[in-house]
Design an enzyme around this catalytic site. Structure first.
Site, PDB file in Angstrom:
ATOM      1  N   TYR A  46     -15.154   6.525  -0.474  1.00  0.00           N
ATOM      2  CA  TYR A  46     -14.980   7.175   1.157  1.00  0.00           C
ATOM      3  C   TYR A  46     -14.575   8.517   0.989  1.00  0.00           C
ATOM      4  O   TYR A  46     -14.001   9.075   0.174  1.00  0.00           O
ATOM      5  CB  TYR A  46     -13.849   6.217   1.700  1.00  0.00           C
ATOM      6  CG  TYR A  46     -12.541   6.727   1.375  1.00  0.00           C
ATOM      7  CD1 TYR A  46     -11.817   7.582   1.693  1.00  0.00           C
ATOM      8  CD2 TYR A  46     -11.961   5.426   0.124  1.00  0.00           C
ATOM      9  CE1 TYR A  46     -10.382   7.675   1.074  1.00  0.00           C
ATOM     10  CE2 TYR A  46     -10.839   5.806  -0.340  1.00  0.00           C
ATOM     11  CZ  TYR A  46      -9.984   6.846   0.044  1.00  0.00           C
ATOM     12  OH  TYR A  46      -8.583   7.004  -0.727  1.00  0.00           O
ATOM     13  N   HIS A  97      -0.217  -8.790  -2.346  1.00  0.00           N
ATOM     14  CA  HIS A  97      -0.279  -7.523  -1.566  1.00  0.00           C
ATOM     15  C   HIS A  97      -1.624  -7.391  -1.162  1.00  0.00           C
ATOM     16  O   HIS A  97      -2.841  -7.645  -1.790  1.00  0.00           O
ATOM     17  CB  HIS A  97       0.200  -6.603  -2.598  1.00  0.00           C
ATOM     18  CG  HIS A  97       0.092  -5.164  -1.683  1.00  0.00           C
ATOM     19  ND1 HIS A  97       0.685  -4.898  -0.517  1.00  0.00           N
ATOM     20  CD2 HIS A  97      -0.470  -4.136  -1.746  1.00  0.00           C
ATOM     21  CE1 HIS A  97       0.484  -3.748  -0.039  1.00  0.00           C
ATOM     22  NE2 HIS A  97      -0.470  -3.307  -1.160  1.00  0.00           N
ATOM     23  N   HIS A 114       0.586   7.019   2.369  1.00  0.00           N
ATOM     24  CA  HIS A 114      -0.454   8.108   2.080  1.00  0.00           C
ATOM     25  C   HIS A 114      -0.029   9.262   2.945  1.00  0.00           C
ATOM     26  O   HIS A 114      -0.977  10.306   2.870  1.00  0.00           O
ATOM     27  CB  HIS A 114      -1.758   7.426   2.764  1.00  0.00           C
ATOM     28  CG  HIS A 114      -2.520   6.327   1.921  1.00  0.00           C
ATOM     29  ND1 HIS A 114      -3.226   6.765   1.021  1.00  0.00           N
ATOM     30  CD2 HIS A 114      -2.462   5.227   1.851  1.00  0.00           C
ATOM     31  CE1 HIS A 114      -3.623   6.016   0.350  1.00  0.00           C
ATOM     32  NE2 HIS A 114      -3.325   4.794   0.772  1.00  0.00           N
ATOM     33  N   GLY A 164       3.825  -1.755  -6.813  1.00  0.00           N
ATOM     34  CA  GLY A 164       3.506  -1.687  -8.103  1.00  0.00           C
ATOM     35  C   GLY A 164       3.371  -0.427  -8.900  1.00  0.00           C
ATOM     36  O   GLY A 164       4.134  -0.226  -9.761  1.00  0.00           O
TER      37      GLY A 164
END
Length: 641
Positions: free
Chosen positions: A395, A524, A578, A310
């Site tokens: 986080y 997703h 990532h 996306g």
């Protein structure tokens, strides 16, 4: 690492002592520390984490000794795992651990804190039987049945920290109701042994409502952030001691009444539409195999079709444009022009790379944060409010600013049709419409607490359903409805999983049950352990699911190796977005081959693990180029075979 954290705690406590602050040091309890840990890579699955208990208890003894020497009179151990489904062996570990620590804890007041759910009867017995413990902290907001355990028996001479103020949401406390609960508990545990508390740490709420200058007064009166919750705790404690602030309680009662009666909260049309959902499971009329055949005839995709999830990189220039638009420094026309130019760049790049199903890159989403995909939609739905400074930790150092769902949810007008249609007009290839699913919007928001969560989720689902059908009317033939947070909402207790998954999966199906067979519905999911809910994922009945795989060392594939049959399209991620590392064509081809060993060729998609907004174009271009090259290489090999 653990010893380092302990040393930091000692240093922080000493610093506060020097400032003259009387505080309670807080440690993760030894058993929860182990139960919430994961075995290192390569360790046998049969390895018992609790076998390490004798090795970590000496470290706890060391820090207890140091805190006592520094002047601590109380120590709090958080043992949240006590609310989980624990077996006899695990419960015995709590008993053994605190029996071992008993002599070291002598001379201290010790609080064991639990939160987020009810305790089982056996867990409660274990908790109140722990050696060396002075007090027990119970979540009486989410642990609605725990109070019955207290009424059935509470150890004499011990303190009860009664968590009656919600530490996980931002709604003002119903002070009259909480005071009534506290008075019942006082009769059981004793006046001098009852402590008024929040249900858990205030880490999960925004800091201070005073910082919210743009929320209107009515909605603001319904809320309490961390600073306000401290005031609520203090007011309840004083009231319990006979020093009730009548004006404060009266204002609270008025706000509670306002929230119940406000026309902003209730929308009869939405309530009626949600009620009408009962009695149907909202499945598409045709099975997925037949739908995939119809979609292939329309889309004419190659074997191993390529796509992305996306988002594309959020450049400094793009962020500058959005920032200036929000600050009213550029006009809406100039903003739209800039976003269209960015979409054109993303579309042209994907065509240059020869990707099969395109995305528009999501340049219109607000800011670079985890819940931008939620905030963007919430801003266009009724029943949502937004803060300016309502940040909470997600986080590490990452923070999010969750929307507030205060009322019935509906969609006043189309939300994404303009951007998706604009992008589709720039290419002959299929362009995905991009939406966030109802469960993810729910789980990444502060949700109203005056009705069950599933009712709110159904309302959101109906709003997304309207958007899906408008995208289809605009000739968007592939629509992705992200449910990144589906697993995140699983209750802590396994006995509650089935109910949650039933309404969560049902909510997703509601969003797309009305589209034609030729419209391909994608979803997703990212960064979670999906193996134990794979059958619920299948039950979502999406045409294609793209799902994280490479970051978790391909654990997802083990499900299919064990015999689970999956007939819809599936795209396990072929590389980890990532990491800045660029995978080679050969590496990606090897991953695809591993997938082909357990999945049928005609259902496999090739895509990254997740969206690309955190990466730079210097990383994205070669990685996607290698991904497409790997897919083409495998197509050639499959054709020759």
């Amino acid at each position: 690492m653990f010893l380092c954290l302990i040393q930091n705690l000692d240093a922080e406590f000493l610093y506060l002592v020097q400032l003259g602050v009387d505080t309670v040091p807080v440690l993760v309890g030894p058993v929860s520390y182990l139960l919430l840990s994961k075995p290192a890579k390569g360790v046998e699955k049969t390895f018992s984490l609790l076998s390490l208990l004798p090795k970590i208890l000496p470290i706890y003894k060391e820090v207890i000794s140091e805190l006592k020497a520094a002047g601590a009179s109380w120590i709090q151990f958080d043992e949240p795992t006590l609310v989980l489904d624990l077996d006899f062996h695990q419960l015995q570990a709590f008993t053994a651990a605190y029996a071992d620590l008993e002599s070291d804890l002598s001379g201290l007041n010790v609080l064991i804190e639990t939160y987020f759910a009810d305790l089982t009867t056996e867990a409660y017995k274990t908790l109140v039987g722990l050696k060396g413990v002075t007090a027990y902290g119970l979540d009486l907001v989410r642990g609605t049945q725990t109070i019955d355990l207290v009424k059935a028996g509470f150890p004499e001479g011990k303190y009860l920290f009664a968590g009656v103020v919600d530490g996980r949401n931002i709604w003002a406390n119903d002070l009259a109701s909480s005071l009534s609960t506290l008075q019942q508990l006082e009769a059981i545990v004793g006046k001098d042994k009852l402590v008024v508390s929040t249900s858990c740490s205030l880490l999960h709420t925004a800091v201070d409502l005073v910082n919210e200058t743009k929320l209107d007064d009515e909605i603001k009166s319904w809320l309490a952030f961390a600073a306000q919750k401290v005031v609520e705790v203090n007011a309840l404690a004083k009231a319990l001691a006979g020093l009730k602030d009548e004006a404060f309680f009266a204002a609270n009662a008025a706000a509670q009444a306002s929230r119940k009666s406000s026309p902003r909260v209730t929308n009869e049309a939405v309530q009626k539409a949600a009620a009408a959902l009962k009695g149907s499971d909202h499945r598409r009329a045709t099975n997925v195999s037949a739908r995939l055949d119809a979609q292939q005839k329309k889309l004419n995709l190659p074997v191993l079709p390529t796509t992305t999830i996306g988002s594309f990189p959020q450049t400094l220039e793009l962020r500058r444009v959005r920032r200036e638009f929000k600050a009213n420094k550029i006009s809406e026309d100039n903003y739209i022009k800039a976003i269209k130019e960015e979409i054109k760049k993303v579309v042209d790049l994907q065509e240059e790379l020869d990707i099969d199903v395109l995305v528009h890159g999501e340049p219109e989403l607000t800011i670079l944060q985890r819940n931008d995909m939620v905030e963007y939609f919430g801003e266009q739905l009724s029943g949502f409010a937004f803060t300016v400074n309502g940040w909470v930790q997600s986080y590490g150092s990452r923070c999010v600013k969750p929307p507030i769902i205060y009322g019935d949810v509906s969609r006043p007008k189309p939300m994404t049709v303009f951007w998706s249609s604009t992008a589709q007009s720039m290419t002959q290839r299929p362009m995905k419409g991009m939406l966030t699913g109802p469960v993810t919007i729910l789980n990444w928001s502060f949700v109203r607490n005056d009705q069950p969560r599933f009712e709110t989720c159904y309302q959101i689902a109906l709003a997304i359903k309207d958007e899906v059908e408008d995208l289809e009317k605009a000739s968007i033939n592939v629509i992705q409805i992200d449910e990144a947070a589906l697993r995140e909402g699983l209750p802590l207790r396994k006995s509650e999983h089935a109910f949650y998954l039933k309404w969560a999966v049902h909510s997703f199906r509601i969003t797309n049950c009305g589209v034609q067979d030729t419209t391909q519905i994608h979803t997703h999911m990212c960064y979670s352990n999906f193996n134990d809910i794979i059958h619920s994922i299948i039950d979502m009945d999406a045409d294609v699911i793209t799902i994280e795989n490479s970051r978790s060392d391909e654990k997802l594939l083990s499900v299919f190796r064990e015999g689970v049959k999956y007939g819809a399209g599936i795209g396990p991620g072929v590389y980890d977005i990532h990491s800045p590392r660029i995978p080679s064509t050969e590496e990606i081809a090897d991953r695809i081959n591993k997938m082909l060993a357990v999945l049928e060729t005609n259902i496999l998609w090739v895509n990254p693990d997740c969206g690309l907004k955190t990466r730079k174009y210097a990383e994205v271009k070669p990685a996607l180029n290698n991904m497409v090259a790997a897919a083409k290489l495998l197509r050639t090999q499959l054709a020759s075979a």
